[in-house]
Design an enzyme around this catalytic site. Structure first.
Site, PDB file in Angstrom:
ATOM      1  N   SER A 130      23.255  19.959  37.952  1.00  0.00           N
ATOM      2  CA  SER A 130      23.126  18.588  38.725  1.00  0.00           C
ATOM      3  C   SER A 130      24.113  17.696  37.970  1.00  0.00           C
ATOM      4  CB  SER A 130      21.603  17.844  38.419  1.00  0.00           C
ATOM      5  OG  SER A 130      21.441  17.233  39.537  1.00  0.00           O
ATOM      6  N   ASP A 235      17.640  22.587  48.802  1.00  0.00           N
ATOM      7  CA  ASP A 235      17.682  21.477  47.689  1.00  0.00           C
ATOM      8  C   ASP A 235      17.739  20.193  48.629  1.00  0.00           C
ATOM      9  OD1 ASP A 235      18.553  19.444  45.721  1.00  0.00           O
ATOM     10  OD2 ASP A 235      19.959  20.820  44.812  1.00  0.00           O
ATOM     11  N   HIS A 263      16.015  21.875  44.045  1.00  0.00           N
ATOM     12  CA  HIS A 263      17.200  21.470  43.063  1.00  0.00           C
ATOM     13  C   HIS A 263      16.693  22.083  41.631  1.00  0.00           C
ATOM     14  CE1 HIS A 263      19.941  18.557  41.898  1.00  0.00           C
ATOM     15  NE2 HIS A 263      19.147  17.802  40.955  1.00  0.00           N
TER      16      HIS A 263
HETATM   17  N1  TYC Z   1      21.864  14.135  39.928  1.00  0.00           N
HETATM   18  C1  TYC Z   1      20.482  14.138  39.440  1.00  0.00           C
HETATM   19  C2  TYC Z   1      20.237  15.135  38.240  1.00  0.00           C
HETATM   20  O1  TYC Z   1      21.181  15.221  37.289  1.00  0.00           O
HETATM   21  C3  TYC Z   1      19.366  14.601  40.651  1.00  0.00           C
HETATM   22  C4  TYC Z   1      19.587  13.767  41.806  1.00  0.00           C
HETATM   23  C5  TYC Z   1      20.287  14.175  42.719  1.00  0.00           C
HETATM   24  C6  TYC Z   1      18.749  12.729  41.701  1.00  0.00           C
HETATM   25  C7  TYC Z   1      20.527  13.581  43.756  1.00  0.00           C
HETATM   26  C8  TYC Z   1      19.051  12.201  42.996  1.00  0.00           C
HETATM   27  O2  TYC Z   1      19.675  11.608  45.277  1.00  0.00           O
HETATM   28  C9  TYC Z   1      19.558  12.321  44.006  1.00  0.00           C
HETATM   29  N2  TYC Z   1      19.057  15.928  38.056  1.00  0.00           N
END
Ligand code: TYC
Length: 283
Positions: A130, A235, A263
């Site tokens: 992420s 995801d 995710h």
């Molecule tokens: N990028 C975030 C992380 O590092 C996760 C995330 C992705 C949160 C998209 C919100 O809308 C989103 N875990």
């Protein structure tokens, strides 16, 4: 200071071995430490004795312990030396409190690279989840001589209006499920967590002001190492145009889709994920 601890998973393993009176003949200890890097104290976990060093980069507000338990436990300790770090302002790398200047991903990338240097690793692979994947993309582009291979999942190189809508829909942590919110509140306290998460939403939203909403799009062609992009088909946070864009712009990238993955695919399907990553790293 160096202390030793067992992650929850390791403790489970140890107890199971104890109960069945089987001798645990391999070292599964995870060593936690702290190093002074770029003017801050960064905490990290380290395990394994293999020649191939890995740096694991956590997601937004994540830490090595919260984000990579199954990797610290399950990746092959004879083949790999696994380091997971808490980026500044996250996990145990506090103080300082976290902030989100426009270069925060670059700052995390430099911190991760320098931490590995301080730990004595000159060439290593990066695994980034992420936000940690974004950090990994930037580190690989800026420091190609140090990076053997790169694995990213749940990551994006730009923000679109669709992403902004998703970010804003999760801004209010009081609407998160208990299962998602509670570990963060335990680690940070409710107030730091609430404020820092909201600051993260503002931080990542800054990139809409860049052409194409770029976070690091223009750096992707400079990534020369073999790159594995993993995507969870289910995801809800990261639309599939993001892994497609990574595939399109990174010269030596391939995509692996996990049909049931969301995710947190590396936690939910840890054994499958670890095997996939090991196979890629050992090729
Ligand atoms: N990028 C975030 C992380 O590092 C996760 C995330 C992705 C949160 C998209 C919100 O809308 C989103 N875990």
């Amino acid at each position: 200071m160096v202390v030793f601890f067992w992650t929850q998973g390791l403790r489970t393993l140890q107890n199971a071995a104890h109960r069945s009176s089987k001798r645990v003949s391999y070292c599964t200890a995870v060593q936690a430490g702290k190093k002074s890097v770029n003017g801050v104290e960064l905490c990290y976990q380290q395990t394994g004795t293999g020649d191939h060093a890995l740096l694991l980069m956590p997601g937004a507000l994540g830490s090595g312990e919260t984000d990579f338990g199954p990797q610290l436990k399950g990746l092959d300790k004879k083949r790999f030396t696994v380091v997971a770090f808490d980026p500044r302002g996250y996990g145990s790398s506090r103080p300082p409190n976290r902030d989100f200047p426009s270069d925060f991903f670059h700052r995390d990338a430099q911190d991760g690279l320098h931490l590995m240097q301080v730990l004595g690793f000159s060439r290593f692979s990066l695994l980034g989840w992420s936000d940690g994947g974004i950090t990994g993309l930037i580190a690989s582009a800026l420091s190609p001589a140090n990076i053997r291979k790169l694995v990213v999942w749940g990551s994006n190189a730009y923000v679109s209006q669709e992403d902004i809508a998703i970010y804003n829909s999760v801004r209010d942590v009081s609407r998160w499920s208990e299962r998602m919110r509670s570990p963060m509140e335990v680690m940070y306290g409710a107030e730091y967590f609430r404020n820092t998460w909201s600051a993260w939403v503002d931080g990542i939203s800054q990139f809409t002001h860049n052409p194409q909403g770029s976070i690091c799009l223009e750096l992707l062609p400079q990534i020369s190492c073999p790159t594995l992009v993993v995507h969870g088909q289910k995801d809800p946070m990261v639309p599939s145009f993001h892994p497609q864009a990574l595939l399109q712009h990174i010269p030596n990238a391939r995509l692996h889709v996990m049909a049931e993955g969301k995710h947190n695919l590396h936690l939910r399907f840890a054994a499958e994920f670890n095997r996939l990553v090991e196979d890629f790293l050992l090729e």
